[in-house]
Design a protein around this motif. Structure first.
Motif, PDB file in Angstrom:
ATOM      1  N   ILE A 133       0.832  -1.209   0.000  1.00 57.17           N
ATOM      2  CA  ILE A 133       0.000   0.000   0.000  1.00 57.17           C
ATOM      3  C   ILE A 133       0.867   1.261   0.000  1.00 57.17           C
ATOM      4  O   ILE A 133       0.647   2.192  -0.793  1.00 57.17           O
ATOM      5  N   ASP A 134       1.866   1.313   0.881  1.00 58.99           N
ATOM      6  CA  ASP A 134       2.715   2.507   0.958  1.00 58.99           C
ATOM      7  C   ASP A 134       3.422   2.784  -0.361  1.00 58.99           C
ATOM      8  O   ASP A 134       3.520   3.935  -0.803  1.00 58.99           O
ATOM      9  N   ASN A 135       3.919   1.737  -0.999  1.00 51.63           N
ATOM     10  CA  ASN A 135       4.662   1.942  -2.243  1.00 51.63           C
ATOM     11  C   ASN A 135       3.749   2.218  -3.433  1.00 51.63           C
ATOM     12  O   ASN A 135       4.134   2.959  -4.343  1.00 51.63           O
ATOM     13  N   LEU A 136       2.553   1.642  -3.450  1.00 49.53           N
ATOM     14  CA  LEU A 136       1.591   2.011  -4.487  1.00 49.53           C
ATOM     15  C   LEU A 136       1.237   3.488  -4.379  1.00 49.53           C
ATOM     16  O   LEU A 136       1.168   4.206  -5.389  1.00 49.53           O
ATOM     17  N   ARG A 137       1.012   3.962  -3.167  1.00 51.66           N
ATOM     18  CA  ARG A 137       0.668   5.375  -2.975  1.00 51.66           C
ATOM     19  C   ARG A 137       1.825   6.294  -3.326  1.00 51.66           C
ATOM     20  O   ARG A 137       1.619   7.421  -3.773  1.00 51.66           O
ATOM     21  N   ALA A 138       3.052   5.814  -3.124  1.00 47.41           N
ATOM     22  CA  ALA A 138       4.215   6.635  -3.457  1.00 47.41           C
ATOM     23  C   ALA A 138       4.439   6.734  -4.960  1.00 47.41           C
ATOM     24  O   ALA A 138       4.969   7.737  -5.452  1.00 47.41           O
ATOM     25  N   GLU A 139       4.010   5.714  -5.712  1.00 48.78           N
ATOM     26  CA  GLU A 139       4.355   5.643  -7.131  1.00 48.78           C
ATOM     27  C   GLU A 139       3.185   5.855  -8.085  1.00 48.78           C
ATOM     28  O   GLU A 139       3.399   6.106  -9.266  1.00 48.78           O
ATOM     29  N   LEU A 140       1.955   5.739  -7.607  1.00 53.38           N
ATOM     30  CA  LEU A 140       0.786   5.904  -8.466  1.00 53.38           C
ATOM     31  C   LEU A 140      -0.031   7.108  -8.004  1.00 53.38           C
ATOM     32  O   LEU A 140      -0.120   7.369  -6.805  1.00 53.38           O
ATOM     33  N   PRO A 141      -0.651   7.835  -8.935  1.00 58.20           N
ATOM     34  CA  PRO A 141      -1.470   8.977  -8.541  1.00 58.20           C
ATOM     35  C   PRO A 141      -2.819   8.530  -7.969  1.00 58.20           C
ATOM     36  O   PRO A 141      -3.653   7.987  -8.681  1.00 58.20           O
ATOM     37  N   ASN A 142      -2.991   8.701  -6.658  1.00 57.20           N
ATOM     38  CA  ASN A 142      -4.263   8.438  -5.982  1.00 57.20           C
ATOM     39  C   ASN A 142      -4.855   7.063  -6.292  1.00 57.20           C
ATOM     40  O   ASN A 142      -5.984   6.960  -6.785  1.00 57.20           O
TER      41      ASN A 142
ATOM     42  N   ASN B 125      23.594  -6.521   1.248  1.00 58.12           N
ATOM     43  CA  ASN B 125      22.691  -7.450   0.571  1.00 58.12           C
ATOM     44  C   ASN B 125      21.237  -6.994   0.669  1.00 58.12           C
ATOM     45  O   ASN B 125      20.463  -7.149  -0.279  1.00 58.12           O
ATOM     46  N   ALA B 126      20.868  -6.416   1.811  1.00 63.88           N
ATOM     47  CA  ALA B 126      19.503  -5.927   1.976  1.00 63.88           C
ATOM     48  C   ALA B 126      19.220  -4.756   1.039  1.00 63.88           C
ATOM     49  O   ALA B 126      18.102  -4.622   0.525  1.00 63.88           O
ATOM     50  N   GLU B 127      20.209  -3.930   0.806  1.00 65.88           N
ATOM     51  CA  GLU B 127      20.009  -2.799  -0.111  1.00 65.88           C
ATOM     52  C   GLU B 127      19.747  -3.293  -1.524  1.00 65.88           C
ATOM     53  O   GLU B 127      18.889  -2.743  -2.233  1.00 65.88           O
ATOM     54  N   GLN B 128      20.448  -4.346  -1.943  1.00 64.84           N
ATOM     55  CA  GLN B 128      20.165  -4.911  -3.260  1.00 64.84           C
ATOM     56  C   GLN B 128      18.762  -5.494  -3.306  1.00 64.84           C
ATOM     57  O   GLN B 128      18.033  -5.321  -4.295  1.00 64.84           O
ATOM     58  N   MET B 129      18.362  -6.169  -2.229  1.00 62.05           N
ATOM     59  CA  MET B 129      17.013  -6.742  -2.213  1.00 62.05           C
ATOM     60  C   MET B 129      15.946  -5.650  -2.131  1.00 62.05           C
ATOM     61  O   MET B 129      14.839  -5.824  -2.647  1.00 62.05           O
ATOM     62  N   ARG B 130      16.269  -4.511  -1.527  1.00 65.41           N
ATOM     63  CA  ARG B 130      15.328  -3.392  -1.532  1.00 65.41           C
ATOM     64  C   ARG B 130      15.106  -2.903  -2.961  1.00 65.41           C
ATOM     65  O   ARG B 130      13.963  -2.640  -3.372  1.00 65.41           O
ATOM     66  N   ARG B 131      16.188  -2.790  -3.705  1.00 64.12           N
ATOM     67  CA  ARG B 131      16.045  -2.374  -5.109  1.00 64.12           C
ATOM     68  C   ARG B 131      15.232  -3.408  -5.890  1.00 64.12           C
ATOM     69  O   ARG B 131      14.381  -3.054  -6.716  1.00 64.12           O
ATOM     70  N   ASP B 132      15.489  -4.690  -5.628  1.00 65.21           N
ATOM     71  CA  ASP B 132      14.732  -5.746  -6.305  1.00 65.21           C
ATOM     72  C   ASP B 132      13.258  -5.702  -5.909  1.00 65.21           C
ATOM     73  O   ASP B 132      12.373  -5.938  -6.739  1.00 65.21           O
ATOM     74  N   ALA B 133      12.990  -5.413  -4.631  1.00 69.93           N
ATOM     75  CA  ALA B 133      11.602  -5.338  -4.167  1.00 69.93           C
ATOM     76  C   ALA B 133      10.858  -4.205  -4.856  1.00 69.93           C
ATOM     77  O   ALA B 133       9.688  -4.350  -5.239  1.00 69.93           O
ATOM     78  N   LEU B 134      11.520  -3.074  -5.043  1.00 69.63           N
ATOM     79  CA  LEU B 134      10.888  -1.936  -5.711  1.00 69.63           C
ATOM     80  C   LEU B 134      10.611  -2.225  -7.186  1.00 69.63           C
ATOM     81  O   LEU B 134       9.766  -1.560  -7.801  1.00 69.63           O
ATOM     82  N   GLU B 135      11.302  -3.226  -7.737  1.00 68.89           N
ATOM     83  CA  GLU B 135      11.015  -3.636  -9.115  1.00 68.89           C
ATOM     84  C   GLU B 135       9.583  -4.131  -9.250  1.00 68.89           C
ATOM     85  O   GLU B 135       8.973  -4.017 -10.319  1.00 68.89           O
ATOM     86  N   ASN B 136       9.022  -4.703  -8.167  1.00 72.77           N
ATOM     87  CA  ASN B 136       7.628  -5.144  -8.220  1.00 72.77           C
ATOM     88  C   ASN B 136       6.703  -3.988  -8.603  1.00 72.77           C
ATOM     89  O   ASN B 136       5.787  -4.151  -9.413  1.00 72.77           O
ATOM     90  N   ILE B 137       6.940  -2.834  -8.013  1.00 76.58           N
ATOM     91  CA  ILE B 137       6.110  -1.664  -8.284  1.00 76.58           C
ATOM     92  C   ILE B 137       6.403  -1.105  -9.671  1.00 76.58           C
ATOM     93  O   ILE B 137       5.483  -0.752 -10.428  1.00 76.58           O
ATOM     94  N   ARG B 138       7.685  -1.024 -10.024  1.00 73.39           N
ATOM     95  CA  ARG B 138       8.039  -0.500 -11.352  1.00 73.39           C
ATOM     96  C   ARG B 138       7.442  -1.370 -12.454  1.00 73.39           C
ATOM     97  O   ARG B 138       6.898  -0.851 -13.443  1.00 73.39           O
ATOM     98  N   LEU B 139       7.522  -2.671 -12.292  1.00 68.65           N
ATOM     99  CA  LEU B 139       6.988  -3.579 -13.308  1.00 68.65           C
ATOM    100  C   LEU B 139       5.466  -3.506 -13.367  1.00 68.65           C
ATOM    101  O   LEU B 139       4.878  -3.606 -14.447  1.00 68.65           O
ATOM    102  N   LEU B 140       4.829  -3.327 -12.211  1.00 66.96           N
ATOM    103  CA  LEU B 140       3.376  -3.144 -12.217  1.00 66.96           C
ATOM    104  C   LEU B 140       3.000  -1.928 -13.053  1.00 66.96           C
ATOM    105  O   LEU B 140       2.079  -1.978 -13.889  1.00 66.96           O
TER     106      LEU B 140
END
Length: 376
Positions: free
Chosen positions: A24-33, A348-363
């Motif tokens: 939810i937090d990342n959808l709100r950060a990346e998508l308009p409303n 390693n966590a920073e790389q996985m954070r970038r990978d996790a954000l790929e979920n939102i970018r790909l969406l």
């Protein structure tokens, strides 16, 4: 964009609630409303906690509400987490695997696009489970999974039509907030060497309780640690924690956190610990997020996969192979080399954070076009 999120929500599992908050937090950060509806077993609680619409997730109530939400939605997010598995009993249409796949089928009947989002797949061992995955898994429009094991398993099951991309658990994109509620609930002096411990019941297995108990006793005596049990799934983990403490000579030196803290509060507490000894996947993910070295007790390939990515597998154990003496030695090593190990975990966590954000970018890439929703 109207989005429905389907997962193991409203049932008090800290890992799954962390997944929902991160989505939810990342959808709100990346998508308009974004207009978000969550299928939850506790819809009023979920709606209040996250400021979303919520519909009862089970089949006993409000099926019209589920259908209405899916008809109006542009996208169904199925996930994240380990939803698609048959480790728990699966009988025809009963069990987690049929439930989540039927929600996918219902979405497709309503003309709604479907994304399997940051999923951990398996285990899927039954013939019926494999059939369900092959038939309904291929209905998804796009899939992201949190590890390579899940991608390979999908292919073995015959889920080949949708594109599948390996990312990371979306909780690596969790947005933490400082909150001292957990530590303030404990009778601590303030100078303790805190070690977070996460245990859970696991079917017929019992012998790991006394192995952990034996190791903690020795570490209390030799390293002056203060073990604090973090119950990631309410009363189930409280029970498991109590089973360990009952078998300890120094059980009075331990603490068990209450079961009603938020994912963010548990995460903040783990960030204050010297290290974590954990079974629950998301206790280990929280540790990685906070840069806390961790020893995993793996009961499932998803846990082992995470530990290999965080760089902590060499210090960890499969559940059936726990050795109390080695657990003590590995803990001592971590306490003495905490700073260098913490740097490894953070990297390693920073790389996985970038990978996790790929979920939102790909969406956004797959289901939005020039800032607008792609056609259903």
């Amino acid at each position: 964009m109207k989005i429905v999120i389907s997962g193991f929500y409203g049932l008090g599992n800290t890992g799954d609630e962390a997944i929902l908050e991160a989505i939810i937090d990342n959808l709100r950060a990346e998508l308009p409303n974004p207009d978000i509806t969550v299928f939850s077993l506790s819809p009023e609680q979920t709606a209040k906690a996250h400021g979303v619409k919520s519909v009862y997730r089970g089949w006993r109530h409000d099926n019209k509400g589920k259908i209405r939400a899916l008809r109006e939605a542009d996208l169904l997010i199925s996930g994240g987490g380990g939803l698609l598995q048959d480790a728990y009993p699966t009988r025809f249409l009963f069990g987690p695997l049929p439930y989540y796949l039927l929600i996918v089928f219902l979405a497709k009947l309503c003309g709604t696009k479907v994304m399997f989002f940051s999923q951990g797949i398996g285990p899927i061992n039954t013939k019926w489970g494999k059939i369900l995955m092959r038939v309904f898994g291929n209905m998804a429009d796009f899939i992201t999974v949190r590890d390579e094991y899940s991608k390979q398993l999908l292919r073995q099951l015959g889920v080949t039509r949708p594109e599948t991309v390996v990312t990371a658990d979306i909780v690596f994109a969790f947005r933490p907030k400082e909150d001292e509620a957990c530590v303030e609930s404990l009778p601590l002096r303030g100078d303790e060497q805190l070690v977070a411990v996460s245990v859970r019941p696991w079917f017929h297995h019992r012998d790991y309780y006394w192995k952990i108990a034996k190791a903690l006793d020795e570490l209390i005596e030799s390293e002056d640690i203060t073990p604090v049990f973090v119950p990631m799934e309410g009363r189930h983990d409280i029970y498991a924690s109590e089973q360990v403490v009952k078998q300890m000579a120094h059980g009075t030196s331990c603490h068990i956190l209450g079961p009603d803290f938020t994912p963010n509060q548990y995460l903040h507490f783990i960030s204050l610990c010297r290290l974590t000894i954990g079974m629950r996947l998301h206790s280990l993910i929280f540790s990685a997020l906070a840069g806390v070295p961790h020893i995993g007790l793996s009961y499932d390939p998803k846990v082992e996969s995470l530990l290999k990515r965080s760089g902590m597998w060499d210090y960890s154990f499969r559940l059936d192979d726990i050795d109390a003496a080695k657990l003590v030695n590995n803990t001592r090593y971590m306490l003495r080399h905490r700073e260098s190990l913490s740097r490894i975990v953070r990297q390693n966590a920073e790389q996985m954070r970038r990978d996790a954000l790929e979920n939102i970018r790909l969406l956004k890439e797959k289901f939005c076009s020039n800032g607008r929703v792609a056609n259903k």
